[in-house]
Design a protein around this motif. Sequence first.
Motif, short mmCIF file in Angstrom:
data_model
loop_
_atom_site.label_atom_id
_atom_site.label_comp_id
_atom_site.label_asym_id
_atom_site.label_seq_id
_atom_site.Cartn_x
_atom_site.Cartn_y
_atom_site.Cartn_z
N ASN A 96 0.86 -1.17 0.00
CA ASN A 96 0.00 0.00 0.00
C ASN A 96 0.90 1.22 0.00
OD1 ASN A 96 -2.77 -1.05 2.21
ND2 ASN A 96 -2.39 -1.44 0.06
N SER A 97 0.66 2.14 -0.95
CA SER A 97 1.47 3.36 -1.02
C SER A 97 0.55 4.56 -1.18
CB SER A 97 2.44 3.30 -2.21
OG SER A 97 3.11 4.53 -2.38
N VAL A 98 0.85 5.63 -0.44
CA VAL A 98 0.05 6.86 -0.52
C VAL A 98 0.98 8.08 -0.52
CG1 VAL A 98 -1.98 5.85 0.61
CG2 VAL A 98 -0.20 6.92 2.00
N PRO A 99 0.47 9.23 -0.97
CA PRO A 99 1.29 10.44 -0.95
C PRO A 99 1.75 10.80 0.46
CG PRO A 99 -0.62 10.76 -2.37
CD PRO A 99 -0.83 9.46 -1.64
N ALA A 100 2.93 11.40 0.54
CA ALA A 100 3.51 11.78 1.83
C ALA A 100 4.12 13.17 1.73
CB ALA A 100 4.57 10.76 2.26
N HIS A 101 4.00 13.95 2.79
CA HIS A 101 4.54 15.31 2.81
C HIS A 101 5.79 15.40 3.68
CE1 HIS A 101 1.88 14.98 6.34
NE2 HIS A 101 2.76 15.76 6.93
N GLN A 102 6.12 14.32 4.41
CA GLN A 102 7.25 14.33 5.33
C GLN A 102 7.89 12.95 5.32
OE1 GLN A 102 6.33 15.76 9.29
NE2 GLN A 102 8.02 14.64 10.24
N SER A 103 9.20 12.91 5.57
CA SER A 103 9.93 11.64 5.60
C SER A 103 9.95 11.08 7.02
CB SER A 103 11.36 11.84 5.11
OG SER A 103 11.38 12.25 3.77
N TYR A 104 9.54 9.81 7.14
CA TYR A 104 9.65 9.09 8.41
C TYR A 104 10.62 7.94 8.22
CZ TYR A 104 5.73 11.66 10.41
OH TYR A 104 4.92 12.66 10.91
N PRO A 105 11.27 7.48 9.29
CA PRO A 105 12.31 6.44 9.15
C PRO A 105 11.76 5.12 8.63
CG PRO A 105 12.43 7.54 11.30
CD PRO A 105 11.14 7.97 10.68
N ASN A 106 12.56 4.47 7.80
CA ASN A 106 12.24 3.12 7.38
C ASN A 106 12.32 2.19 8.59
OD1 ASN A 106 12.18 4.20 4.83
ND2 ASN A 106 14.12 3.33 4.16
N ARG A 107 11.40 1.23 8.65
CA ARG A 107 11.34 0.38 9.84
C ARG A 107 10.66 -0.95 9.54
NH1 ARG A 107 8.11 1.78 15.49
NH2 ARG A 107 8.48 -0.25 16.50
N LYS A 108 11.15 -1.99 10.19
CA LYS A 108 10.52 -3.32 10.15
C LYS A 108 9.79 -3.57 11.46
CE LYS A 108 11.75 -8.20 10.56
NZ LYS A 108 12.84 -9.22 10.54
#
Length: 276
Positions: free
Chosen positions: A127-139
Amino acid sequence: MQIRFQNSPKETSQMNTQELRDNFLLDGLMQAGTIQLTYSHYDRMIIGGVVPTESTIALPNEGELKANFFLERRELGIINIGGKGTVTADGVAYEIEKLECVYLGKGTKEVSFSSAAASEPAHFYLNSVPAHQSYPNRKMTKVEAAPVHLGDITTSNKRTIYKYIHNDGIQSCQLVMGLTTLEEGSVWNSVPPHTHTRRMEAYFYFDVKPEHRVMHFLGEPQETRHLILGNNEGALAAPWSMHFGVGTSSYGFIWGMAGENKEFSDMDPQPLISLK
């Protein structure tokens, strides 16, 4: 990448079976050796499936996005429903087992998918949606998702909810994502039925036995419609659409939402006795 435009309540109420399936059914996402994507204009969510076998599969930069790379202005949630696999993001490898999740934030440039064994490939749901800010990649693993047990066997909806991407879990701009598994003998999901006009939602059903089906309900509460779904098929829920379902045996499903807020509990219940 398929493109799906929005449909109004009035338009949907007049659709026949094939028209409902053409507009709301998510099928053909899990095909061996390929990546399949559907772009929905409901909050611009992209729903996808990746099944790497012998070779690694890269996340393409779809021309429809008019971007330099897929996640230039987007974020991405990934849940594996198959064999062990690896998601590699800008050189960092995340090994994930079945029902584990990886989140990739805005600005991640290079993304690829691989399976540990071609004979038992990973099945990555996206699932991918538009984003206005970067958040850390995480598992996140199933245990870290703090499973919540709900329902009762007497009402055939005893289930476990795993919330991965949400306000108290993996942080995101607007994506909310998790999954639900039903215990043996339980078949109803998302009871009570509900709407949330502040968010759209996509459902994806998995571990549905080949000879069984799920009846997924959609539409306005007093103008309901339905889709009959098999394994690895799903449905779009417009913000105005009620949604819930029932299977002919137990199964699991992934839910993903995007829109105005990320409050998982922000729902408008539609009592069963009120539905038509």
